[in-house]
Design a protein around this motif. Structure first.
Motif, mmCIF file in Angstrom:
data_model
loop_
_atom_site.group_PDB
_atom_site.id
_atom_site.type_symbol
_atom_site.label_atom_id
_atom_site.label_comp_id
_atom_site.label_asym_id
_atom_site.label_seq_id
_atom_site.Cartn_x
_atom_site.Cartn_y
_atom_site.Cartn_z
ATOM 1 N N ALA A 9 65.895 31.931 -20.934
ATOM 2 C CA ALA A 9 67.077 31.361 -20.279
ATOM 3 C C ALA A 9 68.102 31.044 -21.367
ATOM 4 C CB ALA A 9 66.710 30.112 -19.499
ATOM 5 N N ASP A 10 69.111 31.884 -21.481
ATOM 6 C CA ASP A 10 70.122 31.731 -22.535
ATOM 7 C C ASP A 10 71.291 30.862 -22.092
ATOM 8 O OD1 ASP A 10 68.910 33.172 -24.558
ATOM 9 O OD2 ASP A 10 69.744 35.074 -23.904
ATOM 10 N N THR A 11 71.019 29.747 -21.495
ATOM 11 C CA THR A 11 72.091 28.889 -21.009
ATOM 12 C C THR A 11 72.719 28.036 -22.104
ATOM 13 O OG1 THR A 11 70.348 27.378 -20.331
ATOM 14 C CG2 THR A 11 71.322 28.741 -18.624
ATOM 15 N N PHE A 12 71.973 27.644 -23.097
ATOM 16 C CA PHE A 12 72.520 26.756 -24.130
ATOM 17 C C PHE A 12 73.290 27.487 -25.226
ATOM 18 C CE2 PHE A 12 69.644 23.950 -21.971
ATOM 19 C CZ PHE A 12 70.354 22.768 -21.957
ATOM 20 N N PRO A 13 72.756 28.533 -25.853
ATOM 21 C CA PRO A 13 73.531 29.143 -26.934
ATOM 22 C C PRO A 13 74.799 29.844 -26.444
ATOM 23 C CG PRO A 13 71.539 30.412 -26.551
ATOM 24 C CD PRO A 13 71.449 29.161 -25.713
ATOM 25 N N ARG A 14 74.840 30.226 -25.208
ATOM 26 C CA ARG A 14 76.012 30.921 -24.680
ATOM 27 C C ARG A 14 76.935 29.979 -23.915
ATOM 28 N NH1 ARG A 14 74.212 36.966 -23.481
ATOM 29 N NH2 ARG A 14 72.680 37.081 -25.120
ATOM 30 N N GLY A 15 76.567 28.707 -23.827
ATOM 31 C CA GLY A 15 77.385 27.751 -23.095
ATOM 32 C C GLY A 15 77.493 28.097 -21.625
ATOM 33 N N PRO A 40 66.240 29.017 -25.888
ATOM 34 C CA PRO A 40 66.813 28.852 -27.221
ATOM 35 C C PRO A 40 68.078 28.005 -27.156
ATOM 36 C CG PRO A 40 67.318 31.026 -26.360
ATOM 37 C CD PRO A 40 66.405 30.372 -25.369
ATOM 38 N N GLY A 41 68.308 27.253 -28.211
ATOM 39 C CA GLY A 41 69.523 26.456 -28.281
ATOM 40 C C GLY A 41 69.398 25.054 -27.729
ATOM 41 N N ALA A 42 68.306 24.743 -27.065
ATOM 42 C CA ALA A 42 68.077 23.379 -26.579
ATOM 43 C C ALA A 42 67.427 22.603 -27.719
ATOM 44 C CB ALA A 42 67.183 23.389 -25.343
ATOM 45 N N VAL A 43 68.215 21.780 -28.423
ATOM 46 C CA VAL A 43 67.696 21.079 -29.591
ATOM 47 C C VAL A 43 67.691 19.559 -29.435
ATOM 48 C CG1 VAL A 43 68.260 22.925 -31.214
ATOM 49 C CG2 VAL A 43 69.946 21.155 -30.763
ATOM 50 N N ASP A 44 68.473 19.036 -28.532
ATOM 51 C CA ASP A 44 68.511 17.588 -28.324
ATOM 52 C C ASP A 44 67.180 17.141 -27.711
ATOM 53 O OD1 ASP A 44 69.935 14.928 -27.902
ATOM 54 O OD2 ASP A 44 69.277 15.448 -25.863
ATOM 55 N N PRO A 45 66.497 16.152 -28.314
ATOM 56 C CA PRO A 45 65.199 15.735 -27.793
ATOM 57 C C PRO A 45 65.231 15.305 -26.322
ATOM 58 C CG PRO A 45 65.563 14.770 -29.955
ATOM 59 C CD PRO A 45 66.845 15.430 -29.541
ATOM 60 N N GLY A 46 66.289 14.626 -25.908
ATOM 61 C CA GLY A 46 66.390 14.208 -24.514
ATOM 62 C C GLY A 46 66.519 15.399 -23.578
ATOM 63 N N THR A 47 67.278 16.397 -23.998
ATOM 64 C CA THR A 47 67.437 17.612 -23.199
ATOM 65 C C THR A 47 66.114 18.362 -23.099
ATOM 66 O OG1 THR A 47 69.758 17.841 -23.810
ATOM 67 C CG2 THR A 47 68.638 19.836 -23.062
ATOM 68 N N VAL A 48 65.418 18.490 -24.218
ATOM 69 C CA VAL A 48 64.125 19.177 -24.213
ATOM 70 C C VAL A 48 63.142 18.449 -23.293
ATOM 71 C CG1 VAL A 48 62.150 19.884 -25.624
ATOM 72 C CG2 VAL A 48 64.477 20.206 -26.490
ATOM 73 N N LYS A 49 63.167 17.121 -23.307
ATOM 74 C CA LYS A 49 62.286 16.358 -22.420
ATOM 75 C C LYS A 49 62.641 16.610 -20.955
ATOM 76 C CE LYS A 49 60.455 11.762 -21.380
ATOM 77 N NZ LYS A 49 59.795 12.302 -20.245
ATOM 78 N N GLU A 50 63.939 16.627 -20.635
ATOM 79 C CA GLU A 50 64.357 16.915 -19.251
ATOM 80 C C GLU A 50 63.868 18.294 -18.812
ATOM 81 O OE1 GLU A 50 68.350 15.843 -17.641
ATOM 82 O OE2 GLU A 50 68.734 15.374 -19.761
ATOM 83 N N LEU A 51 63.987 19.266 -19.704
ATOM 84 C CA LEU A 51 63.531 20.613 -19.385
ATOM 85 C C LEU A 51 62.021 20.642 -19.201
ATOM 86 C CD1 LEU A 51 65.773 22.667 -21.838
ATOM 87 C CD2 LEU A 51 66.031 22.478 -19.344
ATOM 88 N N ALA A 52 61.306 19.998 -20.112
ATOM 89 C CA ALA A 52 59.844 19.980 -20.017
ATOM 90 C C ALA A 52 59.383 19.284 -18.742
ATOM 91 C CB ALA A 52 59.244 19.296 -21.245
ATOM 92 N N ASP A 53 60.075 18.217 -18.370
ATOM 93 C CA ASP A 53 59.716 17.493 -17.146
ATOM 94 C C ASP A 53 60.048 18.302 -15.891
ATOM 95 O OD1 ASP A 53 58.827 15.355 -18.671
ATOM 96 O OD2 ASP A 53 60.602 14.112 -18.307
ATOM 97 N N GLY A 64 65.757 24.257 -35.241
ATOM 98 C CA GLY A 64 66.719 24.802 -36.188
ATOM 99 C C GLY A 64 67.788 23.765 -36.463
ATOM 100 N N PRO A 65 68.945 24.195 -36.920
ATOM 101 C CA PRO A 65 70.013 23.248 -37.217
ATOM 102 C C PRO A 65 70.334 22.372 -36.002
ATOM 103 C CG PRO A 65 70.579 25.427 -38.026
ATOM 104 C CD PRO A 65 69.322 25.577 -37.201
ATOM 105 N N GLY A 66 70.363 21.083 -36.236
ATOM 106 C CA GLY A 66 70.666 20.130 -35.164
ATOM 107 C C GLY A 66 69.439 19.627 -34.436
ATOM 108 N N ALA A 67 68.301 20.239 -34.681
ATOM 109 C CA ALA A 67 67.072 19.814 -34.016
ATOM 110 C C ALA A 67 66.340 18.798 -34.887
ATOM 111 C CB ALA A 67 66.161 21.014 -33.764
#
Length: 76
Positions: A9-15, A40-53, A64-67
């Protein structure tokens, strides 16, 4: 030998969308037969948690950078 199909799901790196759009895409990929989701591109811990949940399957992201470092525990 069993296969594991991971949908990307390329939603984050492509905006192309945020968490809600990514969850919708992930659900569609899973309904189509994917076994896991790569965001890819989901680096914010809160965002990753929302996705995982919100994704009822294995979730992969790229550090990577920003993670935060991989040694940092996820947010509660």
């Amino acid at each position: 030998m069993p296969s594991f199909v991971e949908a990307r799901a390329d939603t984050f790196p492509r905006g192309a969308g945020g968490v809600d759009d990514t969850l919708e895409r992930a659900a569609a990929h899973l309904a189509a037969g994917a076994d896991g989701i790569f965001v890819p591109g989901a680096v914010d811990p809160g965002t990753v948690k929302e996705l995982a949940d919100g994704i009822d399957a294995p979730l992969n992201v790229v550090a990577g950078p920003g993670a935060p470092p991989a040694s940092r525990p996820p947010p509660a």
